[in-house]
Design an enzyme around this catalytic site. Structure first.
Site, PDB file in Angstrom:
ATOM      1  N   GLY A 117       0.835  -1.213   0.000  1.00  0.00           N
ATOM      2  CA  GLY A 117       0.000   0.000   0.000  1.00  0.00           C
ATOM      3  C   GLY A 117       0.861   1.251   0.000  1.00  0.00           C
ATOM      4  CG  ASP A 144      -2.916   0.490   8.264  1.00  0.00           C
ATOM      5  OD1 ASP A 144      -3.632   1.470   7.981  1.00  0.00           O
ATOM      6  OD2 ASP A 144      -3.022  -0.616   7.710  1.00  0.00           O
ATOM      7  NE  ARG A 197      -2.084  -4.235  -1.937  1.00  0.00           N
ATOM      8  CZ  ARG A 197      -1.931  -3.653  -0.762  1.00  0.00           C
ATOM      9  NH1 ARG A 197      -1.073  -4.113   0.103  1.00  0.00           N
ATOM     10  NH2 ARG A 197      -2.658  -2.621  -0.429  1.00  0.00           N
ATOM     11  CB  THR A 250       2.043   1.065   6.318  1.00  0.00           C
ATOM     12  OG1 THR A 250       0.660   0.865   6.617  1.00  0.00           O
ATOM     13  CG2 THR A 250       2.827   0.798   7.590  1.00  0.00           C
ATOM     14  CG  ASP A 299       2.782  -6.318   8.082  1.00  0.00           C
ATOM     15  OD1 ASP A 299       2.233  -5.851   7.061  1.00  0.00           O
ATOM     16  OD2 ASP A 299       2.138  -6.848   9.009  1.00  0.00           O
ATOM     17  NE  ARG A 326      -7.017  -4.900   5.167  1.00  0.00           N
ATOM     18  CZ  ARG A 326      -7.343  -4.199   4.099  1.00  0.00           C
ATOM     19  NH1 ARG A 326      -8.608  -4.046   3.768  1.00  0.00           N
ATOM     20  NH2 ARG A 326      -6.420  -3.661   3.331  1.00  0.00           N
TER      21      ARG A 326
HETATM   22  P1  ADP Z   1       2.346  -4.132   2.677  1.00  0.00           P
HETATM   23  O1  ADP Z   1       3.823  -4.189   2.401  1.00  0.00           O
HETATM   24  O2  ADP Z   1       1.809  -2.744   2.563  1.00  0.00           O
HETATM   25  O3  ADP Z   1       1.989  -4.850   3.961  1.00  0.00           O
HETATM   26  P2  ADP Z   1       1.303  -6.401   1.126  1.00  0.00           P
HETATM   27  O4  ADP Z   1       0.895  -7.176   2.333  1.00  0.00           O
HETATM   28  O5  ADP Z   1       0.397  -6.353  -0.038  1.00  0.00           O
HETATM   29  O6  ADP Z   1       1.624  -4.870   1.461  1.00  0.00           O
HETATM   30  O7  ADP Z   1       2.704  -6.981   0.634  1.00  0.00           O
HETATM   31  C1  ADP Z   1       3.366  -6.417  -0.473  1.00  0.00           C
HETATM   32  C2  ADP Z   1       3.983  -7.486  -1.307  1.00  0.00           C
HETATM   33  O8  ADP Z   1       4.960  -8.214  -0.549  1.00  0.00           O
HETATM   34  C3  ADP Z   1       3.044  -8.577  -1.794  1.00  0.00           C
HETATM   35  O9  ADP Z   1       2.323  -8.191  -2.915  1.00  0.00           O
HETATM   36  C4  ADP Z   1       4.026  -9.686  -2.137  1.00  0.00           C
HETATM   37  O10 ADP Z   1       4.684  -9.432  -3.357  1.00  0.00           O
HETATM   38  C5  ADP Z   1       5.059  -9.536  -1.034  1.00  0.00           C
HETATM   39  N1  ADP Z   1       4.788 -10.480   0.067  1.00  0.00           N
HETATM   40  C6  ADP Z   1       3.884 -10.353   1.062  1.00  0.00           C
HETATM   41  N2  ADP Z   1       3.908 -11.423   1.872  1.00  0.00           N
HETATM   42  C7  ADP Z   1       4.842 -12.265   1.366  1.00  0.00           C
HETATM   43  C8  ADP Z   1       5.371 -13.538   1.740  1.00  0.00           C
HETATM   44  N3  ADP Z   1       4.915 -14.177   2.824  1.00  0.00           N
HETATM   45  N4  ADP Z   1       6.326 -14.089   0.961  1.00  0.00           N
HETATM   46  C9  ADP Z   1       6.802 -13.435  -0.120  1.00  0.00           C
HETATM   47  N5  ADP Z   1       6.371 -12.251  -0.530  1.00  0.00           N
HETATM   48  C10 ADP Z   1       5.410 -11.656   0.197  1.00  0.00           C
END
Ligand code: ADP
Length: 330
Positions: A17, A135, A78, A133, A109, A179
């Site tokens: 995000g 949040d 994502r 982020t 995270d 969330r």
């Molecule tokens: P944020 O970083 O804002 O928490 P996301 O949760 O969408 O956003 O995570 C961003 C990107 O990080 C995901 O689209 C994916 O490419 C990668 N990612 C998230 N979780 C994992 C994981 N467990 N293993 C590998 N890549 C991950």
């Protein structure tokens, strides 16, 4: 501390995000690296850009006049493919082919989980993270980049909503982002003197909310604002408003969901400063040969937190602040 002499070129990306202040963080990475004669490659669209080789060279001037811009000039995404080892291998090969020695990942995270997986596959690589982020739920930093701007946006929106709530004797249920964490709701509620807040960290039954709205202390006030965090277990603001209306049919209720306006806009001064310090801290950490950590700020000091800890633990809200919000609201 031994400095990494062979650090010639680093990559920077924004993932997950978007958050206001990400550009200020990119700028700080670029300018700090240039200061130390390290080249910078911008990777577009987060991990997707790593897999698809969407690389662009960044000079000091590439980030001129970006500090005040919301969103992210490198764009974000994502990228479900990054969860698969075969695609992480492609990303690694692309980084090595482009002679990118280390990476700065700006994100939440989820992005740090991706970085952690990558480092488990390729132990010789170096990555550090910068928390971006709105949040504020990431462990290892007092504040995340974007949070301050988001709460200021939420507060100015609720100020406007309160004018109508008071003029028409209405209860507004205002849904804010968050969330898994109620930080935005908590700060907005205290700033606004909201009647009540519904946040994931403090389970509140609808009956409890209704009896509070009717307490004598409120002297039969029928206007006001209830702040609802999008992650509340009772549902969305409109679902909560409907449930309240069933118990208190005499209340005029309205619902506003602030949505993505909280993620956009020019970053606040605090977010710009935080992003500048953390972006600088990220390059300094890489120069020291440090990897696998998130760069945070706690009590005004730069702090390194291993990705494992940053992704498994959470920033907790101060429950006493929740009590204070209740005491001060009327
Ligand atoms: P944020 O970083 O804002 O928490 P996301 O949760 O969408 O956003 O995570 C961003 C990107 O990080 C995901 O689209 C994916 O490419 C990668 N990612 C998230 N979780 C994992 C994981 N467990 N293993 C590998 N890549 C991950």
């Amino acid at each position: 501390m031994e400095y990494m002499k062979n650090l010639k070129r680093i990559g920077v990306l924004t993932s997950g995000g978007d958050a206001p202040g990400m550009n200020a963080a990119i700028r700080a990475v670029v300018r700090t690296a240039v200061y130390h004669n390290i080249e910078v490659v911008g990777i577009r669209r987060g991990f997707q850009g790593l897999i698809e080789k969407q690389f662009m060279s960044l000079q000091s001037q590439s980030v001129s006049r970006t500090v005040q811009l919301g969103g992210t000039l490198l764009k974000s995404s994502r990228c479900p493919r990054f969860r698969e080892k075969q695609y992480r291998k492609i990303a690694y090969d692309n980084l090595r082919e482009a002679n990118i020695d280390a990476l700065v990942v700006i994100g939440g995270d989820g992005s740090f989980r991706g970085a952690e997986d990558f480092l488990e596959d390729f132990k010789d690589y170096h990555i550090v993270g910068v928390p971006g982020t709105i949040d504020n739920d990431i462990y290892g930093t007092d504040y995340t980049i974007g949070f301050d701007t988001a709460i200021n946006t939420a507060v100015s929106a609720v100020d406007k909503i309160k004018d109508t709530a008071d003029s028409h004797n209405m209860i507004f249920f205002v849904e804010v982002m968050g969330r898994d964490a109620g930080f935005i709701a908590l700060y907005t509620s205290i700033s606004e003197g909201a009647e009540a807040m519904m946040i994931p960290e403090v389970p509140t039954k609808i009956e409890q909310l209704c009896s509070y709205l009717q307490t004598e202390r409120r002297q039969n006030k029928t206007s006001g604002v209830v702040i609802v965090s999008e992650g509340d277990e009772n549902g969305s603001a409109s679902e909560i408003a409907e449930k309240v209306k069933k118990i208190l049919p005499n209340y005029e209720t309205r619902v506003t969901t602030l949505g993505h306006i909280q993620r956009g806009g020019s970053p606040s001064c605090r977010d710009r400063v935080l992003a500048s310090l953390l972006g600088n801290g990220a390059v300094e950490a890489l120069r020291k040969g440090i990897s696998g950590v998130m760069i945070g700020q706690i009590n005004n000091e730069i702090v390194y937190t291993p990705f494992r800890e940053a992704t498994t633990r959470h920033n907790e809200i101060n429950k006493y602040w929740y009590e204070i919000a209740h005491i001060l609201s009327l």
